[in-house]
Motif scaffolding. Sequence first.
Motif, mmCIF file in Angstrom:
data_model
loop_
_atom_site.group_PDB
_atom_site.id
_atom_site.type_symbol
_atom_site.label_atom_id
_atom_site.label_comp_id
_atom_site.label_asym_id
_atom_site.label_seq_id
_atom_site.Cartn_x
_atom_site.Cartn_y
_atom_site.Cartn_z
ATOM 1 N N MET A 284 0.848 -1.188 0.000
ATOM 2 C CA MET A 284 0.000 0.000 0.000
ATOM 3 C C MET A 284 0.889 1.246 0.000
ATOM 4 S SD MET A 284 -2.931 -1.499 -0.022
ATOM 5 C CE MET A 284 -3.932 -0.018 0.079
ATOM 6 N N PHE A 285 0.865 1.972 -1.109
ATOM 7 C CA PHE A 285 1.641 3.203 -1.240
ATOM 8 C C PHE A 285 0.739 4.363 -0.833
ATOM 9 C CE2 PHE A 285 3.620 0.107 -3.914
ATOM 10 C CZ PHE A 285 4.973 0.392 -3.885
ATOM 11 N N VAL A 286 0.887 4.839 0.395
ATOM 12 C CA VAL A 286 0.019 5.895 0.925
ATOM 13 C C VAL A 286 0.664 7.260 0.658
ATOM 14 C CG1 VAL A 286 -0.928 4.356 2.674
ATOM 15 C CG2 VAL A 286 1.028 5.770 3.251
ATOM 16 N N ASN A 287 -0.095 8.304 0.916
ATOM 17 C CA ASN A 287 0.335 9.651 0.545
ATOM 18 C C ASN A 287 1.058 10.403 1.648
ATOM 19 O OD1 ASN A 287 -0.815 9.587 -2.144
ATOM 20 N ND2 ASN A 287 -2.816 9.653 -1.161
ATOM 21 N N ASP A 288 1.432 9.697 2.713
ATOM 22 C CA ASP A 288 2.142 10.332 3.821
ATOM 23 C C ASP A 288 3.385 9.508 4.145
ATOM 24 O OD1 ASP A 288 3.075 11.394 6.214
ATOM 25 O OD2 ASP A 288 1.073 11.734 7.036
ATOM 26 N N PRO A 289 4.578 10.050 3.858
ATOM 27 C CA PRO A 289 5.812 9.272 4.087
ATOM 28 C C PRO A 289 6.096 8.978 5.543
ATOM 29 C CG PRO A 289 6.337 11.550 3.548
ATOM 30 C CD PRO A 289 4.860 11.392 3.335
ATOM 31 N N HIS A 290 5.337 9.577 6.470
ATOM 32 C CA HIS A 290 5.544 9.304 7.887
ATOM 33 C C HIS A 290 5.008 7.928 8.288
ATOM 34 C CE1 HIS A 290 5.727 13.782 7.759
ATOM 35 N NE2 HIS A 290 6.724 13.559 8.592
ATOM 36 N N PHE A 291 4.125 7.371 7.468
ATOM 37 C CA PHE A 291 3.565 6.055 7.772
ATOM 38 C C PHE A 291 4.438 4.953 7.175
ATOM 39 C CE2 PHE A 291 -0.558 8.442 8.049
ATOM 40 C CZ PHE A 291 -0.781 8.186 9.389
ATOM 41 N N GLY A 292 4.590 3.868 7.933
ATOM 42 C CA GLY A 292 5.271 2.689 7.430
ATOM 43 C C GLY A 292 6.701 2.954 7.030
ATOM 44 N N HIS A 293 7.082 2.382 5.890
ATOM 45 C CA HIS A 293 8.448 2.501 5.362
ATOM 46 C C HIS A 293 8.404 3.473 4.185
ATOM 47 C CE1 HIS A 293 12.489 1.106 4.152
ATOM 48 N NE2 HIS A 293 12.037 1.175 2.918
ATOM 49 N N LEU B 262 -0.033 2.614 14.228
ATOM 50 C CA LEU B 262 0.461 3.565 13.234
ATOM 51 C C LEU B 262 0.779 4.960 13.772
ATOM 52 C CD1 LEU B 262 -1.823 2.803 10.147
ATOM 53 C CD2 LEU B 262 0.494 1.990 10.601
ATOM 54 N N ILE B 263 0.114 5.373 14.819
ATOM 55 C CA ILE B 263 0.262 6.753 15.312
ATOM 56 C C ILE B 263 1.180 6.754 16.530
ATOM 57 C CG2 ILE B 263 -0.938 8.831 16.062
ATOM 58 C CD1 ILE B 263 -1.663 7.886 13.230
ATOM 59 N N ALA B 264 2.294 7.489 16.443
ATOM 60 C CA ALA B 264 3.309 7.436 17.497
ATOM 61 C C ALA B 264 2.751 7.823 18.854
ATOM 62 C CB ALA B 264 4.481 8.339 17.117
ATOM 63 N N GLU B 265 1.967 8.896 18.910
ATOM 64 C CA GLU B 265 1.428 9.366 20.196
ATOM 65 C C GLU B 265 0.520 8.329 20.818
ATOM 66 O OE1 GLU B 265 1.321 10.933 17.364
ATOM 67 O OE2 GLU B 265 2.426 12.820 17.591
ATOM 68 N N VAL B 266 -0.327 7.699 19.992
ATOM 69 C CA VAL B 266 -1.245 6.677 20.506
ATOM 70 C C VAL B 266 -0.461 5.439 20.924
ATOM 71 C CG1 VAL B 266 -3.260 5.247 19.981
ATOM 72 C CG2 VAL B 266 -3.085 7.566 19.029
ATOM 73 N N GLY B 267 0.543 5.079 20.136
ATOM 74 C CA GLY B 267 1.362 3.920 20.468
ATOM 75 C C GLY B 267 2.059 4.080 21.806
ATOM 76 N N ASN C 88 5.833 0.131 25.987
ATOM 77 C CA ASN C 88 7.028 -0.731 25.969
ATOM 78 C C ASN C 88 7.217 -1.480 24.649
ATOM 79 O OD1 ASN C 88 7.646 -0.123 28.713
ATOM 80 N ND2 ASN C 88 6.043 -1.569 29.358
ATOM 81 N N SER C 89 6.425 -1.114 23.657
ATOM 82 C CA SER C 89 6.473 -1.823 22.388
ATOM 83 C C SER C 89 7.428 -1.142 21.403
ATOM 84 C CB SER C 89 5.069 -1.888 21.760
ATOM 85 O OG SER C 89 5.134 -2.432 20.462
ATOM 86 N N GLU C 90 8.255 -1.950 20.704
ATOM 87 C CA GLU C 90 9.122 -1.405 19.661
ATOM 88 C C GLU C 90 8.402 -1.320 18.319
ATOM 89 O OE1 GLU C 90 12.515 -3.822 18.765
ATOM 90 O OE2 GLU C 90 11.385 -5.699 18.806
ATOM 91 N N VAL C 91 7.159 -1.802 18.287
ATOM 92 C CA VAL C 91 6.367 -1.778 17.051
ATOM 93 C C VAL C 91 5.311 -0.676 17.087
ATOM 94 C CG1 VAL C 91 4.681 -3.068 15.673
ATOM 95 C CG2 VAL C 91 6.739 -4.211 16.532
ATOM 96 N N ALA C 92 4.671 -0.475 18.238
ATOM 97 C CA ALA C 92 3.559 0.477 18.358
ATOM 98 C C ALA C 92 3.961 1.856 17.852
ATOM 99 C CB ALA C 92 3.102 0.564 19.807
ATOM 100 N N GLY C 93 3.104 2.408 16.995
ATOM 101 C CA GLY C 93 3.349 3.721 16.420
ATOM 102 C C GLY C 93 4.328 3.723 15.271
ATOM 103 N N ARG C 94 4.948 2.567 14.991
ATOM 104 C CA ARG C 94 5.987 2.495 13.952
ATOM 105 C C ARG C 94 5.795 1.288 13.026
ATOM 106 N NH1 ARG C 94 10.911 1.236 16.141
ATOM 107 N NH2 ARG C 94 12.008 2.265 14.435
ATOM 108 N N ALA C 95 4.643 0.658 13.070
ATOM 109 C CA ALA C 95 4.420 -0.559 12.296
ATOM 110 C C ALA C 95 4.459 -0.263 10.795
ATOM 111 C CB ALA C 95 3.087 -1.193 12.665
#
Length: 334
Positions: free
Chosen positions: A155-164, A250-255, A261-268
């Motif tokens: 999924m190529f989304v329109n915000d480079p802050h999401f995912g990779h 997906l959202i850093a603040e919510v994660g 304590n998750s290394e994935v939350a907000g950065r998946a």
Amino acid sequence: MEILKRVFQNAQKYQKRIVLPEGTEPRTLRATEIILNQKLARLILLGNPEEINQVANEIGVNIEGATIVDPKTDSRRGQYADLMVEIRKSKGLTKESALDLLNDPLYFAPLMIKSGDADGELAGAINATGDVLRPALQYVKTMPGVSVVSGAFLMFVNDPHFGHEGILVFADCAVMPDPNEQQLAEIAVTTAKTAKAIVGMDPRVAMLSFSTMGSAQHPLVDKMRNATRIAREMDPELKIDGEMQLDAALIAEVGRLKAPNSEVAGRANILVFPGLEAANIGYKLVQRLGKAEAVGPVLQGMAAPINDLSRGCSVSDIVNMVAITANQAAALFE
């Protein structure tokens, strides 16, 4: 898109042999001309050579450079039939029946791969998913340690802050209607491998639910939590966490709030959905309302890359998927 450019560059470097069973299909032949011009793969078209060349001439494309193989007359039929009988002897398959099956390009293609005469397959422009997958599962089978085939979308989304760099991978959006815990774990591990092979991302997998780290209690929540545990046992190095709500993934603040304590939350960058229903709806929502580009499905879990097209696919879809299939084939030998 920069990632697709890299996928194309890798395909040009690898020069994998990709077999296209639907050799007389016009979109496939238009894509063949583009793929050959861009040197993305060595292509094998299956079908009657006269018919393939006639269609190519009628639509005005040049397919010189593609290898054309007629499953009904190829000299390897006997060898392939013997291999089929050996693989399916417990099912009572006879050589006569095997030779008859080999008249079908959708059977001939997986036997080419199984025999080492091709590296990957792409079909589905005029055939149903089940018809593409059935011969592949019977003869190529799944990779070691994996019992389930699944489908991932890039999924190529329109915000480079999401995912990779703005790319997320969703699974399973195509195959398994209601995966169990073990199957979900396998989907997570194979999707991480797909993402690394095609996109080059460092996988961070979120196992999605309507609960985050025990915020709700329900058997459906338990399923995702247990699937996370099994996936960690399968691949202790994999960055994976769950169960997790989408915003926590997906959202850093919510994660940070819900799973500090998750290394994935907000950065998946990989989202594994609890079932096909949610995954299919999810990717189409992002595609249609979020204006994201969806590339796939990329089939995963097979012992060799065999991908399925939508019957509504475009020429560019076929070109993209050949390049992706070539990348998957190359990753098997790394």
